[in-house]
Design a protein around this motif. Sequence first.
Motif, PDB file in Angstrom:
ATOM      1  N   LYS A  94       0.832  -1.204   0.000  1.00  0.00           N
ATOM      2  CA  LYS A  94       0.000   0.000   0.000  1.00  0.00           C
ATOM      3  C   LYS A  94       0.867   1.255   0.000  1.00  0.00           C
ATOM      4  O   LYS A  94       1.792   1.351   0.808  1.00  0.00           O
ATOM      5  CB  LYS A  94      -0.903   0.014   1.239  1.00  0.00           C
ATOM      6  N   PRO A  95       0.578   2.207  -0.857  1.00  0.00           N
ATOM      7  CA  PRO A  95       1.355   3.457  -0.815  1.00  0.00           C
ATOM      8  C   PRO A  95       0.917   4.345   0.345  1.00  0.00           C
ATOM      9  O   PRO A  95      -0.159   4.163   0.927  1.00  0.00           O
ATOM     10  CB  PRO A  95       1.030   4.111  -2.163  1.00  0.00           C
ATOM     11  N   HIS A  96       1.771   5.308   0.686  1.00  0.00           N
ATOM     12  CA  HIS A  96       1.381   6.341   1.639  1.00  0.00           C
ATOM     13  C   HIS A  96       0.111   7.034   1.145  1.00  0.00           C
ATOM     14  O   HIS A  96      -0.134   7.128  -0.055  1.00  0.00           O
ATOM     15  CB  HIS A  96       2.483   7.391   1.777  1.00  0.00           C
ATOM     16  N   PHE A  97      -0.702   7.521   2.083  1.00  0.00           N
ATOM     17  CA  PHE A  97      -1.876   8.361   1.861  1.00  0.00           C
ATOM     18  C   PHE A  97      -3.129   7.600   1.422  1.00  0.00           C
ATOM     19  O   PHE A  97      -4.218   8.178   1.411  1.00  0.00           O
ATOM     20  CB  PHE A  97      -1.587   9.485   0.831  1.00  0.00           C
ATOM     21  N   LEU A  98      -3.021   6.330   1.056  1.00  0.00           N
ATOM     22  CA  LEU A  98      -4.187   5.570   0.606  1.00  0.00           C
ATOM     23  C   LEU A  98      -4.806   4.820   1.783  1.00  0.00           C
ATOM     24  O   LEU A  98      -4.135   4.003   2.419  1.00  0.00           O
ATOM     25  CB  LEU A  98      -3.778   4.572  -0.486  1.00  0.00           C
ATOM     26  N   PRO A 126      -9.895  -7.184   4.539  1.00  0.00           N
ATOM     27  CA  PRO A 126      -8.565  -7.006   5.139  1.00  0.00           C
ATOM     28  C   PRO A 126      -8.450  -7.789   6.440  1.00  0.00           C
ATOM     29  O   PRO A 126      -9.354  -7.765   7.270  1.00  0.00           O
ATOM     30  CB  PRO A 126      -8.466  -5.495   5.386  1.00  0.00           C
ATOM     31  N   LEU A 127      -7.324  -8.480   6.617  1.00  0.00           N
ATOM     32  CA  LEU A 127      -7.090  -9.251   7.832  1.00  0.00           C
ATOM     33  C   LEU A 127      -6.495  -8.397   8.945  1.00  0.00           C
ATOM     34  O   LEU A 127      -6.470  -8.805  10.103  1.00  0.00           O
ATOM     35  CB  LEU A 127      -6.170 -10.434   7.523  1.00  0.00           C
ATOM     36  N   HIS A 128      -6.007  -7.220   8.587  1.00  0.00           N
ATOM     37  CA  HIS A 128      -5.460  -6.267   9.554  1.00  0.00           C
ATOM     38  C   HIS A 128      -5.462  -4.914   8.873  1.00  0.00           C
ATOM     39  O   HIS A 128      -5.804  -4.800   7.688  1.00  0.00           O
ATOM     40  CB  HIS A 128      -4.031  -6.659   9.987  1.00  0.00           C
ATOM     41  N   ARG A 129      -5.113  -3.870   9.574  1.00  0.00           N
ATOM     42  CA  ARG A 129      -5.098  -2.516   9.017  1.00  0.00           C
ATOM     43  C   ARG A 129      -3.743  -1.865   9.293  1.00  0.00           C
ATOM     44  O   ARG A 129      -3.097  -2.174  10.286  1.00  0.00           O
ATOM     45  CB  ARG A 129      -6.190  -1.645   9.654  1.00  0.00           C
ATOM     46  N   ILE A 130      -3.357  -0.970   8.405  1.00  0.00           N
ATOM     47  CA  ILE A 130      -2.299  -0.016   8.717  1.00  0.00           C
ATOM     48  C   ILE A 130      -2.863   1.371   8.452  1.00  0.00           C
ATOM     49  O   ILE A 130      -3.814   1.533   7.684  1.00  0.00           O
ATOM     50  CB  ILE A 130      -0.998  -0.269   7.928  1.00  0.00           C
ATOM     51  N   ASP A 131      -2.281   2.376   9.089  1.00  0.00           N
ATOM     52  CA  ASP A 131      -2.789   3.732   8.955  1.00  0.00           C
ATOM     53  C   ASP A 131      -2.729   4.200   7.510  1.00  0.00           C
ATOM     54  O   ASP A 131      -1.871   3.782   6.732  1.00  0.00           O
ATOM     55  CB  ASP A 131      -1.960   4.705   9.801  1.00  0.00           C
ATOM     56  N   ARG A 132      -3.611   5.146   7.175  1.00  0.00           N
ATOM     57  CA  ARG A 132      -3.582   5.760   5.848  1.00  0.00           C
ATOM     58  C   ARG A 132      -2.218   6.387   5.576  1.00  0.00           C
ATOM     59  O   ARG A 132      -1.713   6.348   4.444  1.00  0.00           O
ATOM     60  CB  ARG A 132      -4.684   6.824   5.752  1.00  0.00           C
ATOM     61  N   VAL A 138      -0.142  -5.091   3.371  1.00  0.00           N
ATOM     62  CA  VAL A 138      -1.459  -5.368   3.944  1.00  0.00           C
ATOM     63  C   VAL A 138      -1.922  -6.706   3.376  1.00  0.00           C
ATOM     64  O   VAL A 138      -1.795  -6.959   2.180  1.00  0.00           O
ATOM     65  CB  VAL A 138      -2.484  -4.268   3.601  1.00  0.00           C
ATOM     66  N   MET A 139      -2.476  -7.547   4.249  1.00  0.00           N
ATOM     67  CA  MET A 139      -2.907  -8.880   3.830  1.00  0.00           C
ATOM     68  C   MET A 139      -4.433  -8.977   3.885  1.00  0.00           C
ATOM     69  O   MET A 139      -5.055  -8.549   4.851  1.00  0.00           O
ATOM     70  CB  MET A 139      -2.275  -9.940   4.733  1.00  0.00           C
ATOM     71  N   PHE A 140      -5.014  -9.564   2.830  1.00  0.00           N
ATOM     72  CA  PHE A 140      -6.456  -9.706   2.703  1.00  0.00           C
ATOM     73  C   PHE A 140      -6.835 -11.176   2.620  1.00  0.00           C
ATOM     74  O   PHE A 140      -6.118 -11.987   2.016  1.00  0.00           O
ATOM     75  CB  PHE A 140      -6.956  -9.020   1.424  1.00  0.00           C
ATOM     76  N   SER A 141      -7.983 -11.500   3.186  1.00  0.00           N
ATOM     77  CA  SER A 141      -8.603 -12.808   2.962  1.00  0.00           C
ATOM     78  C   SER A 141      -9.393 -12.740   1.667  1.00  0.00           C
ATOM     79  O   SER A 141     -10.194 -11.823   1.467  1.00  0.00           O
ATOM     80  CB  SER A 141      -9.527 -13.171   4.119  1.00  0.00           C
ATOM     81  N   ALA A 265       5.460  -0.636   6.733  1.00  0.00           N
ATOM     82  CA  ALA A 265       5.184  -2.027   7.117  1.00  0.00           C
ATOM     83  C   ALA A 265       6.037  -2.928   6.222  1.00  0.00           C
ATOM     84  O   ALA A 265       5.707  -3.170   5.069  1.00  0.00           O
ATOM     85  CB  ALA A 265       3.699  -2.333   6.952  1.00  0.00           C
ATOM     86  N   GLN A 266       7.125  -3.424   6.768  1.00  0.00           N
ATOM     87  CA  GLN A 266       8.201  -3.999   5.969  1.00  0.00           C
ATOM     88  C   GLN A 266       8.023  -5.480   5.657  1.00  0.00           C
ATOM     89  O   GLN A 266       8.330  -5.935   4.548  1.00  0.00           O
ATOM     90  CB  GLN A 266       9.522  -3.776   6.700  1.00  0.00           C
ATOM     91  N   SER A 267       7.559  -6.279   6.633  1.00  0.00           N
ATOM     92  CA  SER A 267       7.451  -7.716   6.383  1.00  0.00           C
ATOM     93  C   SER A 267       6.348  -8.345   7.223  1.00  0.00           C
ATOM     94  O   SER A 267       5.972  -7.833   8.282  1.00  0.00           O
ATOM     95  CB  SER A 267       8.783  -8.412   6.673  1.00  0.00           C
ATOM     96  N   LEU A 268       5.829  -9.469   6.723  1.00  0.00           N
ATOM     97  CA  LEU A 268       4.860 -10.300   7.422  1.00  0.00           C
ATOM     98  C   LEU A 268       5.344 -11.737   7.325  1.00  0.00           C
ATOM     99  O   LEU A 268       5.675 -12.208   6.232  1.00  0.00           O
ATOM    100  CB  LEU A 268       3.474 -10.198   6.774  1.00  0.00           C
ATOM    101  N   SER A 269       5.409 -12.451   8.439  1.00  0.00           N
ATOM    102  CA  SER A 269       5.813 -13.860   8.402  1.00  0.00           C
ATOM    103  C   SER A 269       4.964 -14.657   9.383  1.00  0.00           C
ATOM    104  O   SER A 269       4.623 -14.176  10.464  1.00  0.00           O
ATOM    105  CB  SER A 269       7.304 -14.018   8.698  1.00  0.00           C
ATOM    106  N   PHE A 270       4.633 -15.903   8.974  1.00  0.00           N
ATOM    107  CA  PHE A 270       3.732 -16.737   9.769  1.00  0.00           C
ATOM    108  C   PHE A 270       3.759 -18.163   9.243  1.00  0.00           C
ATOM    109  O   PHE A 270       4.172 -18.420   8.103  1.00  0.00           O
ATOM    110  CB  PHE A 270       2.298 -16.189   9.697  1.00  0.00           C
ATOM    111  N   ILE A 271       3.335 -19.089  10.089  1.00  0.00           N
ATOM    112  CA  ILE A 271       3.112 -20.458   9.664  1.00  0.00           C
ATOM    113  C   ILE A 271       1.705 -20.526   9.082  1.00  0.00           C
ATOM    114  O   ILE A 271       0.736 -20.230   9.773  1.00  0.00           O
ATOM    115  CB  ILE A 271       3.253 -21.461  10.830  1.00  0.00           C
ATOM    116  N   ASP A 272       1.610 -20.916   7.811  1.00  0.00           N
ATOM    117  CA  ASP A 272       0.305 -20.945   7.161  1.00  0.00           C
ATOM    118  C   ASP A 272      -0.603 -21.955   7.859  1.00  0.00           C
ATOM    119  O   ASP A 272      -0.234 -23.125   8.011  1.00  0.00           O
ATOM    120  CB  ASP A 272       0.459 -21.316   5.688  1.00  0.00           C
ATOM    121  N   PRO A 273      -1.798 -21.527   8.304  1.00  0.00           N
ATOM    122  CA  PRO A 273      -2.670 -22.441   9.048  1.00  0.00           C
ATOM    123  C   PRO A 273      -3.268 -23.559   8.192  1.00  0.00           C
ATOM    124  O   PRO A 273      -3.754 -24.551   8.745  1.00  0.00           O
ATOM    125  CB  PRO A 273      -3.770 -21.514   9.579  1.00  0.00           C
TER     126      PRO A 273
END
Length: 289
Positions: A94-98, A126-132, A138-141, A265-273
């Motif tokens: 996601k870019p800044h301001f959006l 969206p599975l989570h949010r970051i500020d505009r 950003v990760m979506f279901s 928001a630089q990285s997201l890491s997780f064990i895929d459920p």
Amino acid sequence: MESIAASTLHLPPGPWATVLDCLCAHFAAIPREQWLDRMARGRVLDAAGAPVDPQTPYRVGLRVQYYREVADEAPIPFRERLVHADEHLVVVDKPHFLPVVPAGGFVRETLLTRLIHTLGNPQLVPLHRIDRATAGLVMFSANPASRSAYQALFRERRIEKRYQAWAPALPALAFPLTRRSRIVAGDPFFRMHEVPGEPNSESWIDAIDRTGELWCYALQPITGRKHQLRVHMAALGAPIHNDGFYPVLAEQADDDYTKPLQLLAQSLSFIDPLSGVLRRFETELTLQG
């Protein structure tokens, strides 16, 4: 296909005869004529997707879907980048301001609306949010059938989120450090602040480039309070560069695209459920510093 995500209202208890009466009372700033116009254009629906008309009887708890509209919505001149897409997950830079989702004066110019249009999938959530003001991942279901499994990653803190920020130097502090505090809504309502009491927020912070007046920081939010990283950095005495909210609220003005908030928001890491495989996504965006 509708390319704007619908907003939802479960009708509250009240004395109204029709859904229209309830909507007018609940959204007092929206004229009755505007609701009538939306209904005439099929922009107000029930849970089954059937149009709601001015005579539809009110019923407490009825789920009403409606499409927000903003006249003369200005375009945001930055584009998102698709990082990953499969039948279950969509990851986007996601870019800044959006904004991530429709709110306030933003409906079409949001990440969710753009993705629904681009990917043709109205099931995106969206599975989570970051500020505009924040850029990055950003990760979506993409699939309601697997949504709860991925939502649990965030709820149960089984996903590692890492951020990068540029902020004033803090030579008197020893890094890395952990900031724990109690964060609550402030005044005005969209700003958060720290108060005494049992901590409800936690962030891990390290200084990774300590040259110059601005240092580069690595940030990891352990909890997910609104504006958490921005509040914690400001409380340490190093508000994130170009932050118009913290520590002092700047005068309201149009976005200055030359001065984006230096938070990524630089990285997201997780064990895929679903697969049990470690997954890691990284942004290709960079900060100005």
